[in-house]
Design a protein around this motif. Sequence first.
Motif, PDB file in Angstrom:
ATOM      1  N   VAL A   1      49.978  28.439  20.189  1.00  0.00           N
ATOM      2  CA  VAL A   1      51.277  29.076  20.415  1.00  0.00           C
ATOM      3  C   VAL A   1      51.093  30.420  21.125  1.00  0.00           C
ATOM      4  CG1 VAL A   1      53.376  29.935  19.311  1.00  0.00           C
ATOM      5  CG2 VAL A   1      52.268  27.891  18.430  1.00  0.00           C
ATOM      6  N   ALA A   2      50.016  31.148  20.799  1.00  0.00           N
ATOM      7  CA  ALA A   2      49.744  32.426  21.456  1.00  0.00           C
ATOM      8  C   ALA A   2      49.483  32.225  22.943  1.00  0.00           C
ATOM      9  CB  ALA A   2      48.558  33.124  20.799  1.00  0.00           C
ATOM     10  N   SER A   3      48.789  31.170  23.301  1.00  0.00           N
ATOM     11  CA  SER A   3      48.518  30.886  24.716  1.00  0.00           C
ATOM     12  C   SER A   3      49.811  30.643  25.482  1.00  0.00           C
ATOM     13  CB  SER A   3      47.607  29.666  24.853  1.00  0.00           C
ATOM     14  OG  SER A   3      46.361  29.919  24.278  1.00  0.00           O
ATOM     15  N   LYS A   4      50.703  29.908  24.869  1.00  0.00           N
ATOM     16  CA  LYS A   4      51.995  29.650  25.507  1.00  0.00           C
ATOM     17  C   LYS A   4      52.790  30.951  25.633  1.00  0.00           C
ATOM     18  CE  LYS A   4      56.132  26.869  25.286  1.00  0.00           C
ATOM     19  NZ  LYS A   4      56.922  25.902  24.558  1.00  0.00           N
ATOM     20  N   ALA A   5      52.782  31.772  24.594  1.00  0.00           N
ATOM     21  CA  ALA A   5      53.501  33.047  24.637  1.00  0.00           C
ATOM     22  C   ALA A   5      52.920  33.963  25.714  1.00  0.00           C
ATOM     23  CB  ALA A   5      53.456  33.735  23.275  1.00  0.00           C
ATOM     24  N   LEU A   6      51.601  33.950  25.882  1.00  0.00           N
ATOM     25  CA  LEU A   6      50.969  34.769  26.918  1.00  0.00           C
ATOM     26  C   LEU A   6      51.396  34.307  28.305  1.00  0.00           C
ATOM     27  CD1 LEU A   6      49.041  36.984  27.820  1.00  0.00           C
ATOM     28  CD2 LEU A   6      47.181  35.310  27.669  1.00  0.00           C
ATOM     29  N   ALA A   7      51.420  33.001  28.520  1.00  0.00           N
ATOM     30  CA  ALA A   7      51.850  32.478  29.818  1.00  0.00           C
ATOM     31  C   ALA A   7      53.292  32.870  30.119  1.00  0.00           C
ATOM     32  CB  ALA A   7      51.688  30.961  29.845  1.00  0.00           C
ATOM     33  N   ILE A   8      54.159  32.750  29.124  1.00  0.00           N
ATOM     34  CA  ILE A   8      55.563  33.128  29.304  1.00  0.00           C
ATOM     35  C   ILE A   8      55.683  34.627  29.526  1.00  0.00           C
ATOM     36  CG2 ILE A   8      57.823  33.231  28.170  1.00  0.00           C
ATOM     37  CD1 ILE A   8      57.052  30.555  26.828  1.00  0.00           C
ATOM     38  N   CYS A   9      54.882  35.407  28.819  1.00  0.00           N
ATOM     39  CA  CYS A   9      54.861  36.860  28.977  1.00  0.00           C
ATOM     40  C   CYS A   9      54.558  37.221  30.433  1.00  0.00           C
ATOM     41  CB  CYS A   9      53.814  37.464  28.044  1.00  0.00           C
ATOM     42  SG  CYS A   9      53.408  39.181  28.336  1.00  0.00           S
ATOM     43  N   ILE A  10      53.562  36.580  31.003  1.00  0.00           N
ATOM     44  CA  ILE A  10      53.161  36.874  32.384  1.00  0.00           C
ATOM     45  C   ILE A  10      54.256  36.460  33.365  1.00  0.00           C
ATOM     46  CG2 ILE A  10      51.519  36.255  34.196  1.00  0.00           C
ATOM     47  CD1 ILE A  10      49.406  36.079  31.906  1.00  0.00           C
ATOM     48  N   VAL A  11      54.800  35.257  33.187  1.00  0.00           N
ATOM     49  CA  VAL A  11      55.852  34.772  34.089  1.00  0.00           C
ATOM     50  C   VAL A  11      57.058  35.705  34.051  1.00  0.00           C
ATOM     51  CG1 VAL A  11      57.556  32.920  34.421  1.00  0.00           C
ATOM     52  CG2 VAL A  11      55.156  32.358  34.050  1.00  0.00           C
ATOM     53  N   LYS A  12      57.497  36.057  32.859  1.00  0.00           N
ATOM     54  CA  LYS A  12      58.674  36.921  32.733  1.00  0.00           C
ATOM     55  C   LYS A  12      58.405  38.330  33.266  1.00  0.00           C
ATOM     56  CE  LYS A  12      61.210  34.527  29.138  1.00  0.00           C
ATOM     57  NZ  LYS A  12      62.463  34.305  29.829  1.00  0.00           N
ATOM     58  N   ALA A  13      57.198  38.849  33.060  1.00  0.00           N
ATOM     59  CA  ALA A  13      56.867  40.181  33.576  1.00  0.00           C
ATOM     60  C   ALA A  13      56.902  40.195  35.100  1.00  0.00           C
ATOM     61  CB  ALA A  13      55.498  40.616  33.065  1.00  0.00           C
ATOM     62  N   VAL A  14      56.382  39.153  35.718  1.00  0.00           N
ATOM     63  CA  VAL A  14      56.406  39.064  37.183  1.00  0.00           C
ATOM     64  C   VAL A  14      57.844  38.991  37.688  1.00  0.00           C
ATOM     65  CG1 VAL A  14      55.848  37.541  39.131  1.00  0.00           C
ATOM     66  CG2 VAL A  14      54.107  38.055  37.417  1.00  0.00           C
ATOM     67  N   GLU A  15      58.656  38.163  37.051  1.00  0.00           N
ATOM     68  CA  GLU A  15      60.055  38.027  37.467  1.00  0.00           C
ATOM     69  C   GLU A  15      60.823  39.338  37.271  1.00  0.00           C
ATOM     70  OE1 GLU A  15      61.541  35.482  39.067  1.00  0.00           O
ATOM     71  OE2 GLU A  15      59.548  34.572  39.122  1.00  0.00           O
ATOM     72  N   GLU A  16      60.579  40.035  36.155  1.00  0.00           N
ATOM     73  CA  GLU A  16      61.256  41.302  35.904  1.00  0.00           C
ATOM     74  C   GLU A  16      60.824  42.362  36.909  1.00  0.00           C
ATOM     75  OE1 GLU A  16      60.364  42.118  31.817  1.00  0.00           O
ATOM     76  OE2 GLU A  16      61.684  40.519  31.116  1.00  0.00           O
ATOM     77  N   ARG A  17      59.562  42.327  37.311  1.00  0.00           N
ATOM     78  CA  ARG A  17      59.077  43.288  38.298  1.00  0.00           C
ATOM     79  C   ARG A  17      59.758  43.073  39.645  1.00  0.00           C
ATOM     80  NH1 ARG A  17      53.606  46.178  38.454  1.00  0.00           N
ATOM     81  NH2 ARG A  17      54.344  46.277  36.333  1.00  0.00           N
ATOM     82  N   LYS A  18      60.022  41.827  40.001  1.00  0.00           N
ATOM     83  CA  LYS A  18      60.726  41.526  41.247  1.00  0.00           C
ATOM     84  C   LYS A  18      62.120  42.145  41.237  1.00  0.00           C
ATOM     85  CE  LYS A  18      58.564  37.032  42.105  1.00  0.00           C
ATOM     86  NZ  LYS A  18      58.834  35.573  42.157  1.00  0.00           N
ATOM     87  N   CYS A  19      62.731  42.235  40.075  1.00  0.00           N
ATOM     88  CA  CYS A  19      64.090  42.762  39.960  1.00  0.00           C
ATOM     89  C   CYS A  19      64.153  44.270  40.187  1.00  0.00           C
ATOM     90  CB  CYS A  19      64.672  42.427  38.585  1.00  0.00           C
ATOM     91  SG  CYS A  19      64.890  40.659  38.313  1.00  0.00           S
ATOM     92  N   GLN A  20      63.044  44.957  40.037  1.00  0.00           N
ATOM     93  CA  GLN A  20      63.049  46.408  40.201  1.00  0.00           C
ATOM     94  C   GLN A  20      63.435  46.836  41.616  1.00  0.00           C
ATOM     95  OE1 GLN A  20      62.892  48.392  37.569  1.00  0.00           O
ATOM     96  NE2 GLN A  20      62.705  46.486  36.433  1.00  0.00           N
ATOM     97  N   SER A  21      63.177  45.975  42.600  1.00  0.00           N
ATOM     98  CA  SER A  21      63.499  46.330  43.979  1.00  0.00           C
ATOM     99  C   SER A  21      64.937  45.984  44.362  1.00  0.00           C
ATOM    100  CB  SER A  21      62.537  45.621  44.942  1.00  0.00           C
ATOM    101  OG  SER A  21      62.715  44.218  44.848  1.00  0.00           O
ATOM    102  N   LYS A  22      65.656  45.329  43.480  1.00  0.00           N
ATOM    103  CA  LYS A  22      67.036  44.940  43.772  1.00  0.00           C
ATOM    104  C   LYS A  22      67.966  46.134  43.629  1.00  0.00           C
ATOM    105  CE  LYS A  22      66.118  40.555  44.245  1.00  0.00           C
ATOM    106  NZ  LYS A  22      66.233  39.856  45.490  1.00  0.00           N
ATOM    107  N   SER A  23      69.070  46.074  44.347  1.00  0.00           N
ATOM    108  CA  SER A  23      70.030  47.172  44.366  1.00  0.00           C
ATOM    109  C   SER A  23      70.954  47.140  43.159  1.00  0.00           C
ATOM    110  CB  SER A  23      70.872  47.081  45.641  1.00  0.00           C
ATOM    111  OG  SER A  23      71.921  48.025  45.606  1.00  0.00           O
ATOM    112  N   GLU A  24      71.277  48.333  42.667  1.00  0.00           N
ATOM    113  CA  GLU A  24      72.268  48.462  41.601  1.00  0.00           C
ATOM    114  C   GLU A  24      73.645  48.752  42.195  1.00  0.00           C
ATOM    115  OE1 GLU A  24      71.135  51.151  38.501  1.00  0.00           O
ATOM    116  OE2 GLU A  24      69.124  50.315  38.378  1.00  0.00           O
ATOM    117  N   LEU A  25      73.693  48.935  43.508  1.00  0.00           N
ATOM    118  CA  LEU A  25      74.954  49.283  44.157  1.00  0.00           C
ATOM    119  C   LEU A  25      75.588  48.108  44.882  1.00  0.00           C
ATOM    120  CD1 LEU A  25      73.833  52.713  45.648  1.00  0.00           C
ATOM    121  CD2 LEU A  25      75.071  52.289  43.521  1.00  0.00           C
ATOM    122  N   ILE A  26      74.774  47.195  45.395  1.00  0.00           N
ATOM    123  CA  ILE A  26      75.304  46.068  46.148  1.00  0.00           C
ATOM    124  C   ILE A  26      75.769  44.995  45.171  1.00  0.00           C
ATOM    125  CG2 ILE A  26      74.784  44.271  47.846  1.00  0.00           C
ATOM    126  CD1 ILE A  26      72.665  46.183  48.986  1.00  0.00           C
TER     127      ILE A  26
END
Length: 95
Positions: free
Chosen positions: A65-90
């Motif tokens: 279960v920890a291995s699965k949680a680690l994989a999900i942790c990495i996927v979600k962290a990458v996706e959240e990092r992509k969101c940092q460059s998105k605009s809060e105004l548009i």
Amino acid sequence: MIIALMILAHIHCSNQKDQCIKMAETKGGEKYQDSSSACATYIVLEGMAKTNEEQGKSPFIERLVASKALAICIVKAVEERKCQSKSELIPHFGY
């Protein structure tokens, strides 16, 4: 008529960053809302696995279960990092 359209657009409208974060929550499964909850789960389960090893018990389930949680942790962290460059105004009209 124009005012009604503006109100309707505002109700269904969010900014690009909010929409991106909402989409990132669905990546890697919906068991964890964000990367921090998946990463915290990984840390707790790894600790439990080490405790089980020290007590002579099998840590197989915790590690699985920890291995699965680690994989999900990495996927979600990458996706959240992509969101940092998105605009809060548009605006982003939901789909």
